[in-house]
Scaffold this motif. Structure first.
Motif, PDB file in Angstrom:
ATOM      1  N   ASN A 180      -0.662   9.678  -6.802  1.00  0.00           N
ATOM      2  CA  ASN A 180      -1.851   9.031  -7.335  1.00  0.00           C
ATOM      3  C   ASN A 180      -1.732   8.750  -8.839  1.00  0.00           C
ATOM      4  O   ASN A 180      -1.883   7.620  -9.270  1.00  0.00           O
ATOM      5  N   CYS A 181      -1.449   9.789  -9.619  1.00  0.00           N
ATOM      6  CA  CYS A 181      -1.458   9.623 -11.076  1.00  0.00           C
ATOM      7  C   CYS A 181      -0.075   9.701 -11.721  1.00  0.00           C
ATOM      8  O   CYS A 181       0.073   9.428 -12.910  1.00  0.00           O
ATOM      9  N   GLY A 182       0.947  10.100 -10.955  1.00  0.00           N
ATOM     10  CA  GLY A 182       2.302  10.172 -11.492  1.00  0.00           C
ATOM     11  C   GLY A 182       2.624  11.456 -12.232  1.00  0.00           C
ATOM     12  O   GLY A 182       3.710  11.596 -12.788  1.00  0.00           O
ATOM     13  N   TYR A 183       1.709  12.417 -12.222  1.00  0.00           N
ATOM     14  CA  TYR A 183       1.919  13.700 -12.897  1.00  0.00           C
ATOM     15  C   TYR A 183       3.101  14.429 -12.257  1.00  0.00           C
ATOM     16  O   TYR A 183       3.223  14.491 -11.043  1.00  0.00           O
ATOM     17  N   PHE A 206       5.239  18.065 -12.038  1.00  0.00           N
ATOM     18  CA  PHE A 206       5.114  19.492 -12.306  1.00  0.00           C
ATOM     19  C   PHE A 206       6.118  20.255 -11.459  1.00  0.00           C
ATOM     20  O   PHE A 206       6.652  19.743 -10.478  1.00  0.00           O
ATOM     21  N   GLU A 207       6.386  21.498 -11.847  1.00  0.00           N
ATOM     22  CA  GLU A 207       7.335  22.342 -11.149  1.00  0.00           C
ATOM     23  C   GLU A 207       6.592  23.385 -10.328  1.00  0.00           C
ATOM     24  O   GLU A 207       5.621  23.975 -10.798  1.00  0.00           O
ATOM     25  N   GLY A 208       7.037  23.625  -9.098  1.00  0.00           N
ATOM     26  CA  GLY A 208       6.396  24.616  -8.255  1.00  0.00           C
ATOM     27  C   GLY A 208       7.176  24.863  -6.979  1.00  0.00           C
ATOM     28  O   GLY A 208       7.990  24.041  -6.572  1.00  0.00           O
ATOM     29  N   ASP A 209       6.930  26.015  -6.358  1.00  0.00           N
ATOM     30  CA  ASP A 209       7.591  26.338  -5.091  1.00  0.00           C
ATOM     31  C   ASP A 209       7.016  25.533  -3.938  1.00  0.00           C
ATOM     32  O   ASP A 209       7.723  25.178  -3.002  1.00  0.00           O
ATOM     33  N   GLU A 210       5.723  25.242  -4.000  1.00  0.00           N
ATOM     34  CA  GLU A 210       5.039  24.494  -2.952  1.00  0.00           C
ATOM     35  C   GLU A 210       4.097  23.478  -3.590  1.00  0.00           C
ATOM     36  O   GLU A 210       3.689  23.636  -4.729  1.00  0.00           O
ATOM     37  N   VAL A 211       3.735  22.463  -2.819  1.00  0.00           N
ATOM     38  CA  VAL A 211       2.754  21.506  -3.331  1.00  0.00           C
ATOM     39  C   VAL A 211       1.354  22.098  -3.156  1.00  0.00           C
ATOM     40  O   VAL A 211       1.070  22.762  -2.170  1.00  0.00           O
ATOM     41  N   PRO A 212       0.468  21.860  -4.111  1.00  0.00           N
ATOM     42  CA  PRO A 212      -0.897  22.368  -4.005  1.00  0.00           C
ATOM     43  C   PRO A 212      -1.745  21.479  -3.090  1.00  0.00           C
ATOM     44  O   PRO A 212      -1.326  20.392  -2.690  1.00  0.00           O
ATOM     45  N   ASP A 213      -2.946  21.938  -2.788  1.00  0.00           N
ATOM     46  CA  ASP A 213      -3.875  21.128  -1.992  1.00  0.00           C
ATOM     47  C   ASP A 213      -4.359  19.916  -2.769  1.00  0.00           C
ATOM     48  O   ASP A 213      -4.617  18.860  -2.194  1.00  0.00           O
ATOM     49  N   GLN A 214      -4.493  20.075  -4.078  1.00  0.00           N
ATOM     50  CA  GLN A 214      -4.931  18.993  -4.961  1.00  0.00           C
ATOM     51  C   GLN A 214      -3.984  18.890  -6.140  1.00  0.00           C
ATOM     52  O   GLN A 214      -3.386  19.881  -6.555  1.00  0.00           O
ATOM     53  N   CYS A 215      -3.896  17.713  -6.726  1.00  0.00           N
ATOM     54  CA  CYS A 215      -3.077  17.512  -7.916  1.00  0.00           C
ATOM     55  C   CYS A 215      -3.675  18.302  -9.075  1.00  0.00           C
ATOM     56  O   CYS A 215      -4.881  18.224  -9.325  1.00  0.00           O
ATOM     57  N   PRO A 216      -2.849  19.060  -9.804  1.00  0.00           N
ATOM     58  CA  PRO A 216      -3.361  19.808 -10.945  1.00  0.00           C
ATOM     59  C   PRO A 216      -3.849  18.917 -12.085  1.00  0.00           C
ATOM     60  O   PRO A 216      -4.610  19.353 -12.938  1.00  0.00           O
ATOM     61  N   ASN A 217      -3.448  17.652 -12.083  1.00  0.00           N
ATOM     62  CA  ASN A 217      -3.839  16.746 -13.161  1.00  0.00           C
ATOM     63  C   ASN A 217      -5.071  15.911 -12.809  1.00  0.00           C
ATOM     64  O   ASN A 217      -6.056  15.923 -13.530  1.00  0.00           O
ATOM     65  N   CYS A 218      -5.028  15.203 -11.687  1.00  0.00           N
ATOM     66  CA  CYS A 218      -6.132  14.294 -11.354  1.00  0.00           C
ATOM     67  C   CYS A 218      -7.154  14.907 -10.407  1.00  0.00           C
ATOM     68  O   CYS A 218      -8.223  14.350 -10.205  1.00  0.00           O
ATOM     69  N   GLY A 219      -6.802  16.051  -9.787  1.00  0.00           N
ATOM     70  CA  GLY A 219      -7.744  16.739  -8.912  1.00  0.00           C
ATOM     71  C   GLY A 219      -7.911  16.113  -7.543  1.00  0.00           C
ATOM     72  O   GLY A 219      -8.734  16.551  -6.754  1.00  0.00           O
ATOM     73  N   GLU A 220      -7.122  15.079  -7.226  1.00  0.00           N
ATOM     74  CA  GLU A 220      -7.216  14.401  -5.934  1.00  0.00           C
ATOM     75  C   GLU A 220      -6.274  15.046  -4.917  1.00  0.00           C
ATOM     76  O   GLU A 220      -5.280  15.664  -5.277  1.00  0.00           O
ATOM     77  N   LYS A 221      -6.573  14.857  -3.647  1.00  0.00           N
ATOM     78  CA  LYS A 221      -5.680  15.283  -2.585  1.00  0.00           C
ATOM     79  C   LYS A 221      -4.681  14.153  -2.385  1.00  0.00           C
ATOM     80  O   LYS A 221      -5.029  13.080  -1.893  1.00  0.00           O
ATOM     81  N   CYS A 222      -3.435  14.372  -2.803  1.00  0.00           N
ATOM     82  CA  CYS A 222      -2.437  13.307  -2.849  1.00  0.00           C
ATOM     83  C   CYS A 222      -1.186  13.688  -2.078  1.00  0.00           C
ATOM     84  O   CYS A 222      -0.997  14.826  -1.675  1.00  0.00           O
ATOM     85  N   THR A 223      -0.296  12.720  -1.936  1.00  0.00           N
ATOM     86  CA  THR A 223       1.042  12.967  -1.443  1.00  0.00           C
ATOM     87  C   THR A 223       1.890  13.310  -2.654  1.00  0.00           C
ATOM     88  O   THR A 223       1.737  12.720  -3.719  1.00  0.00           O
ATOM     89  N   ILE A 281      14.667   9.027  -9.818  1.00  0.00           N
ATOM     90  CA  ILE A 281      13.603   9.167  -8.820  1.00  0.00           C
ATOM     91  C   ILE A 281      12.246   9.227  -9.493  1.00  0.00           C
ATOM     92  O   ILE A 281      11.304   8.557  -9.081  1.00  0.00           O
ATOM     93  N   ALA A 282      12.121  10.029 -10.534  1.00  0.00           N
ATOM     94  CA  ALA A 282      10.833  10.220 -11.205  1.00  0.00           C
ATOM     95  C   ALA A 282      10.327   8.941 -11.857  1.00  0.00           C
ATOM     96  O   ALA A 282       9.126   8.726 -11.947  1.00  0.00           O
TER      97      ALA A 282
END
Length: 60
Positions: free
Chosen positions: A8-11, A13-30, A50-51
């Motif tokens: 959605n917003c192109g943010y 971030f690094e993590g072991d798993e994807v969250p339910d919502q984007c930490p930046n835009c707060g939307e439920k995204c792919t 890729i990025a």
């Protein structure tokens, strides 16, 4: 850890798993894995090839 990019917003971030919502835009995204897995980018961090792609280009 894996580097993820929000569809959605192109943010990025690094993590072991994807969250339910984007930490930046707060939307439920792919989220796309933009981690570096090739020798050209040194196998660590974000793969700029890729990025840097827009969402439309990554579908091709």
């Amino acid at each position: 850890m894996t580097w993820w990019k929000c569809s959605n917003c192109g943010y990025i971030f690094e993590g072991d798993e994807v969250p339910d919502q984007c930490p930046n835009c707060g939307e439920k995204c792919t989220f796309y894995d933009v981690s570096c897995y090739t020798p050209e980018c040194g196998f660590c961090g974000i793969d700029p090839k890729i990025a840097g792609r827009r969402q439309e280009e990554s579908r091709l």
